[in-house]
Write a protein that holds these residues in place. Structure first.
Motif, PDB file in Angstrom:
ATOM      1  N   PRO A 154       0.804  -1.228   0.000  1.00 19.25           N
ATOM      2  CA  PRO A 154       0.000   0.000   0.000  1.00 19.25           C
ATOM      3  C   PRO A 154       0.837   1.278   0.000  1.00 19.25           C
ATOM      4  O   PRO A 154       0.319   2.357  -0.310  1.00 19.25           O
ATOM      5  CB  PRO A 154      -0.832  -0.116   1.282  1.00 19.25           C
ATOM      6  CG  PRO A 154      -0.068  -1.060   2.150  1.00 19.25           C
ATOM      7  CD  PRO A 154       0.631  -2.016   1.238  1.00 19.25           C
ATOM      8  N   GLU A 155       2.122   1.152   0.339  1.00 20.00           N
ATOM      9  CA  GLU A 155       2.985   2.332   0.354  1.00 20.00           C
ATOM     10  C   GLU A 155       3.598   2.627  -1.005  1.00 20.00           C
ATOM     11  O   GLU A 155       4.194   3.686  -1.194  1.00 20.00           O
ATOM     12  CB  GLU A 155       4.088   2.141   1.401  1.00 20.00           C
ATOM     13  CG  GLU A 155       3.552   2.026   2.831  1.00 20.00           C
ATOM     14  CD  GLU A 155       4.645   1.882   3.848  1.00 20.00           C
ATOM     15  OE1 GLU A 155       5.840   1.916   3.464  1.00 20.00           O
ATOM     16  OE2 GLU A 155       4.328   1.729   5.049  1.00 20.00           O
ATOM     17  N   MET A 156       3.460   1.698  -1.930  1.00 19.49           N
ATOM     18  CA  MET A 156       4.012   1.888  -3.273  1.00 19.49           C
ATOM     19  C   MET A 156       2.891   2.305  -4.221  1.00 19.49           C
ATOM     20  O   MET A 156       1.850   1.652  -4.302  1.00 19.49           O
ATOM     21  CB  MET A 156       4.657   0.591  -3.778  1.00 19.49           C
ATOM     22  CG  MET A 156       5.870   0.139  -2.977  1.00 19.49           C
ATOM     23  SD  MET A 156       7.332   1.150  -3.303  1.00 19.49           S
ATOM     24  CE  MET A 156       7.756   0.610  -4.949  1.00 19.49           C
ATOM     25  N   TYR A 157       3.075   3.388  -4.927  1.00 21.92           N
ATOM     26  CA  TYR A 157       2.133   3.860  -5.938  1.00 21.92           C
ATOM     27  C   TYR A 157       0.699   3.942  -5.397  1.00 21.92           C
ATOM     28  O   TYR A 157      -0.243   3.407  -6.007  1.00 21.92           O
ATOM     29  CB  TYR A 157       2.158   2.944  -7.171  1.00 21.92           C
ATOM     30  CG  TYR A 157       3.530   2.711  -7.767  1.00 21.92           C
ATOM     31  CD1 TYR A 157       4.059   3.594  -8.715  1.00 21.92           C
ATOM     32  CD2 TYR A 157       4.298   1.606  -7.399  1.00 21.92           C
ATOM     33  CE1 TYR A 157       5.307   3.379  -9.270  1.00 21.92           C
ATOM     34  CE2 TYR A 157       5.557   1.383  -7.945  1.00 21.92           C
ATOM     35  CZ  TYR A 157       6.058   2.274  -8.885  1.00 21.92           C
ATOM     36  OH  TYR A 157       7.298   2.065  -9.433  1.00 21.92           O
ATOM     37  N   PRO A 158       0.481   4.632  -4.290  1.00 23.99           N
ATOM     38  CA  PRO A 158      -0.882   4.677  -3.735  1.00 23.99           C
ATOM     39  C   PRO A 158      -1.894   5.317  -4.689  1.00 23.99           C
ATOM     40  O   PRO A 158      -3.096   5.049  -4.589  1.00 23.99           O
ATOM     41  CB  PRO A 158      -0.711   5.507  -2.455  1.00 23.99           C
ATOM     42  CG  PRO A 158       0.550   6.293  -2.670  1.00 23.99           C
ATOM     43  CD  PRO A 158       1.438   5.413  -3.489  1.00 23.99           C
ATOM     44  N   GLU A 159      -1.399   6.123  -5.615  1.00 24.88           N
ATOM     45  CA  GLU A 159      -2.294   6.793  -6.569  1.00 24.88           C
ATOM     46  C   GLU A 159      -2.810   5.841  -7.644  1.00 24.88           C
ATOM     47  O   GLU A 159      -3.712   6.218  -8.415  1.00 24.88           O
ATOM     48  CB  GLU A 159      -1.565   7.972  -7.232  1.00 24.88           C
ATOM     49  CG  GLU A 159      -0.490   7.605  -8.232  1.00 24.88           C
ATOM     50  CD  GLU A 159       0.844   7.175  -7.613  1.00 24.88           C
ATOM     51  OE1 GLU A 159       1.805   6.977  -8.386  1.00 24.88           O
ATOM     52  OE2 GLU A 159       0.923   7.038  -6.372  1.00 24.88           O
ATOM     53  N   LEU A 160      -2.314   4.624  -7.693  1.00 22.72           N
ATOM     54  CA  LEU A 160      -2.674   3.693  -8.766  1.00 22.72           C
ATOM     55  C   LEU A 160      -3.753   2.702  -8.359  1.00 22.72           C
ATOM     56  O   LEU A 160      -4.024   1.755  -9.093  1.00 22.72           O
ATOM     57  CB  LEU A 160      -1.426   2.932  -9.249  1.00 22.72           C
ATOM     58  CG  LEU A 160      -0.317   3.788  -9.861  1.00 22.72           C
ATOM     59  CD1 LEU A 160       0.824   2.915 -10.340  1.00 22.72           C
ATOM     60  CD2 LEU A 160      -0.856   4.653 -11.007  1.00 22.72           C
ATOM     61  N   GLY A 161      -4.389   2.914  -7.226  1.00 22.47           N
ATOM     62  CA  GLY A 161      -5.484   2.038  -6.829  1.00 22.47           C
ATOM     63  C   GLY A 161      -5.168   1.221  -5.595  1.00 22.47           C
ATOM     64  O   GLY A 161      -4.044   1.215  -5.091  1.00 22.47           O
ATOM     65  N   ALA A 162      -6.173   0.512  -5.122  1.00 24.02           N
ATOM     66  CA  ALA A 162      -6.016  -0.297  -3.919  1.00 24.02           C
ATOM     67  C   ALA A 162      -5.026  -1.425  -4.171  1.00 24.02           C
ATOM     68  O   ALA A 162      -5.039  -2.050  -5.235  1.00 24.02           O
ATOM     69  CB  ALA A 162      -7.366  -0.872  -3.494  1.00 24.02           C
ATOM     70  N   PRO A 163      -4.155  -1.720  -3.208  1.00 23.04           N
ATOM     71  CA  PRO A 163      -3.155  -2.763  -3.423  1.00 23.04           C
ATOM     72  C   PRO A 163      -3.790  -4.132  -3.670  1.00 23.04           C
ATOM     73  O   PRO A 163      -4.873  -4.427  -3.155  1.00 23.04           O
ATOM     74  CB  PRO A 163      -2.346  -2.751  -2.113  1.00 23.04           C
ATOM     75  CG  PRO A 163      -3.218  -2.080  -1.112  1.00 23.04           C
ATOM     76  CD  PRO A 163      -4.059  -1.106  -1.864  1.00 23.04           C
ATOM     77  N   TRP A 164      -3.106  -4.941  -4.455  1.00 25.20           N
ATOM     78  CA  TRP A 164      -3.551  -6.299  -4.738  1.00 25.20           C
ATOM     79  C   TRP A 164      -2.329  -7.209  -4.762  1.00 25.20           C
ATOM     80  O   TRP A 164      -1.390  -6.993  -5.521  1.00 25.20           O
ATOM     81  CB  TRP A 164      -4.262  -6.379  -6.080  1.00 25.20           C
ATOM     82  CG  TRP A 164      -4.661  -7.786  -6.439  1.00 25.20           C
ATOM     83  CD1 TRP A 164      -4.030  -8.627  -7.310  1.00 25.20           C
ATOM     84  CD2 TRP A 164      -5.763  -8.524  -5.904  1.00 25.20           C
ATOM     85  NE1 TRP A 164      -4.663  -9.842  -7.362  1.00 25.20           N
ATOM     86  CE2 TRP A 164      -5.732  -9.812  -6.510  1.00 25.20           C
ATOM     87  CE3 TRP A 164      -6.770  -8.229  -4.992  1.00 25.20           C
ATOM     88  CZ2 TRP A 164      -6.682 -10.797  -6.217  1.00 25.20           C
ATOM     89  CZ3 TRP A 164      -7.714  -9.200  -4.701  1.00 25.20           C
ATOM     90  CH2 TRP A 164      -7.669 -10.472  -5.308  1.00 25.20           C
ATOM     91  N   GLU A 165      -2.340  -8.240  -3.923  1.00 29.49           N
ATOM     92  CA  GLU A 165      -1.226  -9.173  -3.845  1.00 29.49           C
ATOM     93  C   GLU A 165      -1.464 -10.350  -4.784  1.00 29.49           C
ATOM     94  O   GLU A 165      -2.397 -11.141  -4.588  1.00 29.49           O
ATOM     95  CB  GLU A 165      -1.051  -9.674  -2.413  1.00 29.49           C
ATOM     96  CG  GLU A 165       0.152 -10.583  -2.239  1.00 29.49           C
ATOM     97  CD  GLU A 165       0.353 -10.996  -0.793  1.00 29.49           C
ATOM     98  OE1 GLU A 165       1.352 -10.553  -0.201  1.00 29.49           O
ATOM     99  OE2 GLU A 165      -0.480 -11.761  -0.274  1.00 29.49           O
TER     100      GLU A 165
END
Length: 288
Positions: A154-165
């Motif tokens: 979630p700390e990487m590229y927060p502007e690109l959408g909700a994190p997905w693993e």
């Protein structure tokens, strides 16, 4: 999600596997990092195709759309420019703006955005030498590995959408030498002339040299049975008519020999965030 360097790569590497999963109800997306603008016209029959000479990027987009329809996949362009395959000694510099010159963290941002929108459970791409050592293939590997690692942070590229693993990462092994050795002996046994005789002989004499002149540090962990989708794979390949010669390498072995002696496609499991046992026959093993 399959991450590829150029249009046509998706049809020559893992296409039958993708078609099999689409038929089983999965969603499959191919990401093409470049438009293949600097590819040569490799099919002699298309050599006089005026449209290709006038607008090769446009033709390659039309070919990709046709191949995607054949396979039933979703498709996205990452939007970078083909680097071309440098030749000469010394090798010339890559052209300005080429995909392989882009910082990994910049090029991977587009892939991370697509991952967060599409939310794949599995990613396939190339190994460290790109499957074969084209600068765009090597860079596609780096971009795919970076995106796999960071799309869930979630700390990487927060502007690109909700994190997905993403849960599993595979490298494609379309050029696994053991595959070509098996097909070579199957062709001889069936009374055909083997198109791989010279390569197999050289490899068996010195396996350290590898069959195609480059070394893969990986072995196959996963073979996906998909022989009934080889016809779709071949139709998708033929859609790339400026790149794929219907009399060439990819069609050198009759489909029935492929289906009998190598009825699967090969992958290496590189990372899994779910328990699984090797060898596998399913990219979704541990996820179902």
């Amino acid at each position: 999600m399959a991450i590829h360097a150029h249009p046509d790569d998706e049809s020559s590497k893992g296409a039958a596997t993708m078609a099999a999963y689409v038929a089983a109800g999965a969603e499959v997306m191919v990401v093409s990092c470049t438009g293949g603008e600097r590819g040569d016209i490799l099919n002699a029959a298309a050599g006089e195709l005026a449209h290709a000479h006038r607008d090769l990027p446009g033709v390659r987009r039309m070919e990709m759309a046709e191949a995607a329809a054949v396979l039933g996949i979703q498709h996205r362009w990452l939007g970078y420019v083909d680097s071309g395959l440098p030749e000469g000694d010394p090798l010339p510099d890559l052209p300005f703006g080429a995909f392989a010159l882009q910082p990994v963290e910049v090029a991977a941002a587009g892939v991370i955005k697509l991952i967060r929108e599409f939310r794949p459970h599995v990613i396939t791409s190339y190994d460290e030498n790109g499957g074969y050592p084209h600068p765009d293939h090597i860079h596609a590997h780096k971009v795919a590995a970076f995106a796999y690692e960071h799309a869930g942070n979630p700390e990487m590229y927060p502007e690109l959408g909700a994190p997905w693993e993403v849960r599993k990462l595979y490298y494609d092994r379309a050029f696994a030498p053991e595959r070509f050795r098996a097909l070579h002996y199957a062709m001889i046994e069936a009374g055909f002339e083997s198109p791989y005789a010279e390569r197999v002989a050289a490899w068996e004499q010195d396996e350290e040299q590898q069959m195609f002149g480059w070394v893969s540090p990986h072995t196959t962990t996963t073979q996906v049975p998909c022989a009934e989708f080889f016809s779709q794979r071949d139709q998708a390949l033929l859609a790339h008519r400026t790149q794929i010669d219907p009399e060439g390498f990819f069609f050198a072995v009759p489909e029935h020999i492929y289906a009998e002696h190598w009825p699967w496609e090969d992958f290496t499991l590189i990372n899994s965030k779910v328990p699984t046992e090797l060898p596998e026959q399913d990219l979704f093993a541990g996820l179902r």
